[in-house]
Motif scaffolding. Structure first.
Motif, PDB file in Angstrom:
ATOM      1  N   LYS A 201      10.027   7.887   8.047  1.00 40.71           N
ATOM      2  CA  LYS A 201       9.001   8.340   8.781  1.00 40.71           C
ATOM      3  C   LYS A 201       8.559   9.865   8.847  1.00 40.71           C
ATOM      4  CE  LYS A 201       9.352   4.795  12.667  1.00 40.71           C
ATOM      5  NZ  LYS A 201       9.544   4.513  14.172  1.00 40.71           N
ATOM      6  N   ALA A 202       9.809  10.500   8.715  1.00 43.31           N
ATOM      7  CA  ALA A 202       9.586  12.169   8.555  1.00 43.31           C
ATOM      8  C   ALA A 202       8.597  12.426   7.302  1.00 43.31           C
ATOM      9  CB  ALA A 202      10.901  12.710   8.437  1.00 43.31           C
TER      10      ALA A 202
ATOM     11  N   PRO B  64       0.849  -1.308   0.269  1.00 46.01           N
ATOM     12  CA  PRO B  64      -0.148   0.016  -0.040  1.00 46.01           C
ATOM     13  C   PRO B  64       0.771   1.172   0.102  1.00 46.01           C
ATOM     14  CG  PRO B  64      -0.890  -1.520   1.566  1.00 46.01           C
ATOM     15  CD  PRO B  64       0.324  -2.092   1.078  1.00 46.01           C
ATOM     16  N   GLU B  65       0.209   2.374  -0.301  1.00 42.22           N
ATOM     17  CA  GLU B  65       0.779   3.617  -0.614  1.00 42.22           C
ATOM     18  C   GLU B  65       1.538   4.149   0.802  1.00 42.22           C
ATOM     19  OE1 GLU B  65      -1.271   6.784  -2.471  1.00 42.22           O
ATOM     20  OE2 GLU B  65      -1.260   5.890  -4.425  1.00 42.22           O
ATOM     21  N   LYS B  66       2.634   4.682   0.802  1.00 41.49           N
ATOM     22  CA  LYS B  66       3.312   5.229   1.833  1.00 41.49           C
ATOM     23  C   LYS B  66       3.610   4.329   2.909  1.00 41.49           C
ATOM     24  CE  LYS B  66       3.625   9.634   2.376  1.00 41.49           C
ATOM     25  NZ  LYS B  66       3.625  10.937   2.828  1.00 41.49           N
ATOM     26  N   THR B  67       3.915   3.081   2.490  1.00 35.98           N
ATOM     27  CA  THR B  67       3.948   1.792   3.348  1.00 35.98           C
ATOM     28  C   THR B  67       5.376   1.204   2.852  1.00 35.98           C
ATOM     29  OG1 THR B  67       1.642   1.550   3.773  1.00 35.98           O
ATOM     30  CG2 THR B  67       3.095  -0.012   4.431  1.00 35.98           C
ATOM     31  N   ILE B  68       6.283   0.788   3.732  1.00 35.02           N
ATOM     32  CA  ILE B  68       7.435   0.192   3.408  1.00 35.02           C
ATOM     33  C   ILE B  68       7.536  -1.251   4.232  1.00 35.02           C
ATOM     34  CG2 ILE B  68      10.073   0.320   3.780  1.00 35.02           C
ATOM     35  CD1 ILE B  68       9.782   3.154   3.173  1.00 35.02           C
TER      36      ILE B  68
ATOM     37  N   PRO C 293      11.531   4.873  -2.070  1.00 32.31           N
ATOM     38  CA  PRO C 293      10.479   4.693  -3.191  1.00 32.31           C
ATOM     39  C   PRO C 293      10.072   6.169  -3.857  1.00 32.31           C
ATOM     40  CG  PRO C 293       9.701   3.596  -1.083  1.00 32.31           C
ATOM     41  CD  PRO C 293      10.799   4.672  -0.820  1.00 32.31           C
ATOM     42  N   SER C 294       9.673   6.221  -4.942  1.00 32.52           N
ATOM     43  CA  SER C 294       9.265   7.664  -5.605  1.00 32.52           C
ATOM     44  C   SER C 294       7.868   7.778  -5.567  1.00 32.52           C
ATOM     45  CB  SER C 294       9.693   7.316  -7.102  1.00 32.52           C
ATOM     46  OG  SER C 294       9.038   6.349  -7.915  1.00 32.52           O
ATOM     47  N   LYS C 295       7.691   9.246  -5.565  1.00 32.29           N
ATOM     48  CA  LYS C 295       6.113   9.420  -5.327  1.00 32.29           C
ATOM     49  C   LYS C 295       5.165   8.721  -4.445  1.00 32.29           C
ATOM     50  CE  LYS C 295       6.809  10.106 -10.669  1.00 32.29           C
ATOM     51  NZ  LYS C 295       6.110   9.887 -11.782  1.00 32.29           N
ATOM     52  N   ASN C 296       5.605   8.522  -3.144  1.00 28.82           N
ATOM     53  CA  ASN C 296       4.933   8.324  -2.247  1.00 28.82           C
ATOM     54  C   ASN C 296       4.322   6.664  -2.326  1.00 28.82           C
ATOM     55  OD1 ASN C 296       5.281  10.621  -0.474  1.00 28.82           O
ATOM     56  ND2 ASN C 296       3.407  11.483  -1.677  1.00 28.82           N
ATOM     57  N   LYS C 297       4.949   6.074  -3.458  1.00 25.91           N
ATOM     58  CA  LYS C 297       4.387   4.690  -3.497  1.00 25.91           C
ATOM     59  C   LYS C 297       4.902   3.951  -2.246  1.00 25.91           C
ATOM     60  CE  LYS C 297       4.613   4.708  -8.712  1.00 25.91           C
ATOM     61  NZ  LYS C 297       5.360   4.079  -9.739  1.00 25.91           N
ATOM     62  N   GLY C 298       4.049   2.697  -2.306  1.00 29.57           N
ATOM     63  CA  GLY C 298       4.590   1.599  -1.168  1.00 29.57           C
ATOM     64  C   GLY C 298       5.792   0.783  -1.777  1.00 29.57           C
ATOM     65  N   ALA C 299       6.500   0.336  -0.994  1.00 30.91           N
ATOM     66  CA  ALA C 299       7.638  -0.754  -1.639  1.00 30.91           C
ATOM     67  C   ALA C 299       7.943  -1.710  -0.659  1.00 30.91           C
ATOM     68  CB  ALA C 299       8.723   0.188  -1.668  1.00 30.91           C
ATOM     69  N   SER C 300       8.162  -2.805  -1.324  1.00 33.56           N
ATOM     70  CA  SER C 300       9.157  -4.057  -0.599  1.00 33.56           C
ATOM     71  C   SER C 300      10.581  -3.515  -1.075  1.00 33.56           C
ATOM     72  CB  SER C 300       8.780  -5.180  -1.302  1.00 33.56           C
ATOM     73  OG  SER C 300       9.568  -6.292  -0.994  1.00 33.56           O
ATOM     74  N   VAL C 301      11.298  -3.069   0.144  1.00 33.12           N
ATOM     75  CA  VAL C 301      12.759  -2.689   0.162  1.00 33.12           C
ATOM     76  C   VAL C 301      13.669  -3.723   0.539  1.00 33.12           C
ATOM     77  CG1 VAL C 301      14.197  -0.964   0.738  1.00 33.12           C
ATOM     78  CG2 VAL C 301      11.720  -0.311   0.412  1.00 33.12           C
ATOM     79  N   LEU C 302      14.639  -3.936  -0.162  1.00 37.28           N
ATOM     80  CA  LEU C 302      15.598  -5.079  -0.047  1.00 37.28           C
ATOM     81  C   LEU C 302      17.117  -4.448   0.417  1.00 37.28           C
ATOM     82  CD1 LEU C 302      16.837  -7.594  -0.441  1.00 37.28           C
ATOM     83  CD2 LEU C 302      17.534  -7.458  -2.667  1.00 37.28           C
TER      84      LEU C 302
ATOM     85  N   THR D 166       4.785   4.424   6.781  1.00 42.07           N
ATOM     86  CA  THR D 166       4.799   3.590   8.096  1.00 42.07           C
ATOM     87  C   THR D 166       5.492   2.344   7.769  1.00 42.07           C
ATOM     88  OG1 THR D 166       2.634   2.722   7.090  1.00 42.07           O
ATOM     89  CG2 THR D 166       2.655   4.411   8.873  1.00 42.07           C
ATOM     90  N   PHE D 167       6.145   1.544   8.482  1.00 48.77           N
ATOM     91  CA  PHE D 167       6.713   0.416   8.269  1.00 48.77           C
ATOM     92  C   PHE D 167       5.847  -0.821   8.814  1.00 48.77           C
ATOM     93  CE2 PHE D 167       9.741   3.539   8.227  1.00 48.77           C
ATOM     94  CZ  PHE D 167      10.790   3.387   7.411  1.00 48.77           C
TER      95      PHE D 167
END
Length: 786
Positions: free
Chosen positions: A277-278, A95-99, A245-254, A282-283
């Motif tokens: 967080k700033a 989901p957006e703005k979620t990592i 992530p770009s443009k507030n997208k959510g991401a699965s970050v490695l 959210t994580f």
């Protein structure tokens, strides 16, 4: 005509050794089995350790640039979370703005705990895709990881590209990792990330069947849509930049918590979390991202339905939100180990760990057994490697010491001015203990008939059943020997026969030889000359293998020249000779009687009495010019029997004289110098020496064949140099050294097993009796004797 003195001797009660013989024989098979089990256990431990380190069964192939024509477009264009609920491929994005922070290749004892501290300090969960072999090696880290609220996914057991592997290998990679998780943290998981995977659009025709198969079994495959590329170690700022992530997208970050030096990852992580967080991010874990996505989908669907039916939005949200999308419902085909069978059951863990299942039953116990076995391997193999290094240093040190001291001994004893003192010319007694020696006794007497030194010969027939005494009398008569006495006694063993001969000897110096041995004409004269020194109490001669023209005989010939006689030069110079060989040795009669004669307490009566004479203050020396030719065992079975008795008897003698370690003055030299050297070089080092061969073979098969072969050849060359020098000192023909490579491959391993067998016998308290080897009589009178 030979003078014969028949004497039945005093009837003896069965010795302790004889009484225990039946018990010892009954225990031999279990001891052999125990030795083989120990060897099997060592092999298993090494293979397990090699498998954990990808040395055994490792596969470094990585596929790239393959076609993806068979992969559905909705998967290639979809999000990083792929499941097969109901058999249909479904992709989902974070989901957006979620990592969802994900970490690959761990756990690692250095980096994973540091990352866990950062996550805990920032109240952020992570999803760790772990390698099963690392889980089994560091189970406590995995337990801490789970207890902290992080989520676990599978990254295979050995980090192989599954697109190259068979279905069976894929199943093993997954199942073994599940077992490791069960043993380490009491859980199994439904999350999976393939090694060497990246974004979903990189799925190709080779990897797609793997994802599909695992998805049908209930696994959720997780890809990456934002890669920090921290493995490149580009610097902290770039790691943070690439992970954003770009443009507030959510991401699965490695990120990575293992697989290399990860200090930049550790430094970047805390700053990255605070930065995101700033920005309002959210994580969560992968399961948390799935739950949030399912909740949004359910809310959207409910809102649309409510608009149509006039219902209030959110009435079904709680029920649907309970499903952790992509997690295989329990009870379906392909249910994972430890799964509870309850749909959506998370095994008692929190919602961010919905992929976890509580391991129970067989899975839990097998997992704990795996972790325990790995713990044993983790301690054993490094310990063995350390032992190997110690053994290697000891072996090389022994070779160096032998070469230096043997050369010094040779130069010292072969000086023109060297003399033991006034030459010994008086007669001596030669004692020949014989038990069923009909094949050899005539040759033995024939060689003694040519002696250049005055002797009397005492043949002690120890209850032979093959007419040995009659053959001895007949041979003495035919050779015109009037100086031979044949004494008959009931069978009581070799020590008793020797003691009978010593008591019957007419002279103050007694020479002892075996009934299968022949002397050169000058042997006795050379052997007794050291007694011109009043400090000398015993002399060891130079035993030679007479039947050296067979493969087994050639191997023993090399061993006698290099292992025994080169050793004796070294021990002689150090004044701590451990053994006077039974085939050729000389003693002061008074010294033998003073120490109580030949003892029946051990199987190595020659080593026993040699140490006893050291402790009485006598000097024991080696006379290389006194040569005896003996018939070595002609079969592997007889060789095993002989060496087993020698090895075990030596251990008995050392244990019997263990108090020599505290002896004072000159008589304590053997305890201070000889005892440690014998224990190190003849027991401890040979027991662990097989490690050299085991690790060499292991390296050849699983690591680097060329390097291991070169290392083995280097050790062989060192041994060849030592053997060649020993042959030079003994004026032997070098052609027998051609058998040395084969000796290292076969004969040496047999000697290792014999010694290990002897150690097990000693530890289990077994006893053996004097064993009679089968003789052929093929060793005749040496050239130059007649």
């Amino acid at each position: 005509m030979a003078t014969t003195t028949p004497s039945r001797g005093r009837r003896r009660a069965p010795s302790r050794m004889t009484r225990a013989a039946g018990k010892a024989a009954a225990l031999q098979k279990p001891r052999v089995i125990l030795a083989l089990l120990l060897l099997l256990a060592l092999t298993s431990v090494m293979l397990l350790d090699g498998y954990l380190r990808a040395e055994v069964g490792g596969d470094e192939r990585v596929r790239s640039n393959a076609s993806s024509s068979k992969v559905p477009d909705k998967v290639l264009d979809g999000g990083p979370i792929l499941s097969f609920r109901g058999g249909e491929a479904q992709s989902q994005s974070v989901p957006e703005k979620t990592i969802a922070l994900t970490f690959d290749d761990g756990p690692n004892p250095t980096w994973t705990p540091q990352i866990l501290k950062i996550l805990e300090a920032n109240d952020v969960p992570g999803t760790f895709f772990v390698v099963g072999s690392m889980v089994s090696r560091y189970p406590s880290i995995v337990k801490d990881l789970v207890d902290q609220g992080n989520e676990i996914g599978i990254h295979t057991f050995t980090h192989v590209d599954l697109s190259y592997q068979s279905d069976d290998r894929i199943a093993r990679e997954m199942d073994q990792t599940q077992l490791a998780l069960a043993g380490a943290a009491g859980i199994t998981t439904t999350l999976f990330r393939a090694p060497y995977s990246s974004e979903a659009d990189a799925i190709d025709n080779y990897s797609w069947p793997v994802y599909k198969k695992l998805g049908e079994e209930g696994y959720t495959s997780v890809f990456v849509d934002t890669d920090s590329d921290d493995w490149k170690r580009p610097g902290v700022s770039k790691i943070i930049k690439w992970a954003t992530p770009s443009k507030n997208k959510g991401a699965s970050v490695l990120f990575h918590d293992a697989g290399g030096e990860r200090s930049q990852t550790v430094k970047a992580l805390g700053t990255y979390i605070k930065k995101m967080k700033a920005k309002g991010y959210t994580f969560t874990t992968i399961s948390g991202a799935i739950r949030q996505g399912n909740g949004q989908n359910a809310e959207n669907a409910q809102s649309g339905q409510a608009a149509q039916n006039g219902q209030q939005p959110g009435s079904e949200q709680g029920e649907q939100g309970e499903q952790a999308g992509g997690v295989a419902p329990g009870g379906q085909q392909g249910q994972l180990p430890g799964q509870s069978g309850q749909a959506g059951q998370a095994g008692g863990v929190n919602s961010l760990q919905a992929a976890h299942r509580t391991a129970t039953g067989t899975t839990l116990y097998e997992g704990k057994a795996l972790v325990a076995a790995v713990a044993v391997a983790e301690w054993t193999v490094p310990g063995l490697a350390t032992g190997l290094a110690v053994v290697g240093v000891a072996v090389m040190g022994r070779f160096g010491m032998m070469l230096i001291l043997a050369r010094r001994h040779y130069r010292q004893r072969n000086k023109r001015r060297f003399s033991w003192g006034t030459p010994i010319t008086r007669p001596v007694s030669v004692i020949v203990p014989a038990y069923n020696e009909k094949e050899c006794i005539a040759n033995t007497l024939k060689s003694l008939a040519r002696s250049t030194h005055p002797i009397e010969v005492i043949v002690v027939d120890d209850g032979s059943t093959d007419n040995t005494s009659e053959i001895a009398r007949s041979a003495a008569e035919s050779f015109g020997m009037t100086n031979v006495r044949v004494i008959r006694q009931e069978n009581a063993g070799k020590p008793a026969a020797l003691n009978n001969g010593v008591r019957s000897a007419s002279y103050d110096i007694v020479v002892m030889m075996d009934g299968d041995t022949v002397f050169e004409a000058d042997t006795v004269r050379q052997l007794v000359q050291p007694f011109a020194d009043p400090e000398v109490g015993a002399v060891a001669g130079n035993a030679k293998v007479g039947n050296r023209d067979t493969v087994i005989g050639a191997w023993q010939h090399i061993e006698y020249v290099m292992g025994f006689n080169l050793d004796r030069r070294m021990y002689d110079l150090l004044r701590c000779m451990p053994t006077i060989p039974g085939a050729i040795g000389a003693f002061r009669r008074e010294a033998v009687l003073a120490v109580g004669g030949m003892s029946e307490d051990t199987l190595a009566e020659d080593t026993d009495i040699t140490i006893a004479m050291h402790r009485q203050g006598w000097r024991v020396v080696y006379q290389e010019h006194a040569k005896a030719w003996t018939e070595a065992p002609g079969s592997l079975k007889q060789l095993w029997s002989q060496r087993y008795r020698w090895s075990y008897g030596t251990m008995q003698a050392l244990w019997k004289h263990r108090k020599s370690l505290t002896d004072k003055g000159p008589s304590g030299r053997f305890g201070r110098v000889g005892m440690p050297l014998v224990v190190i070089f003849q027991i401890v080092t040979p027991v662990f020496a097989p490690l050299i061969d085991v690790f060499t073979l292991y390296s050849m098969i699983f690591i680097d064949f060329k390097a291991a072969l070169l290392a083995w050849l280097a050790v062989l060359c060192v041994q060849l140099v030592c053997a060649a020098y020993a042959f030079r000192l003994d004026h032997e023909k070098y052609r027998y050294l051609l058998m040395m490579p084969l000796q290292q491959l076969a004969y040496r391993q047999m000697m290792y097993l014999v010694l290990i067998h002897s150690c097990i016998t000693a530890l289990t308290g077994g006893r053996l009796r004097w064993q009679k080897l089968k003789r052929t009589g093929e060793v005749g009178t040496p050239a130059g004797v007649g």
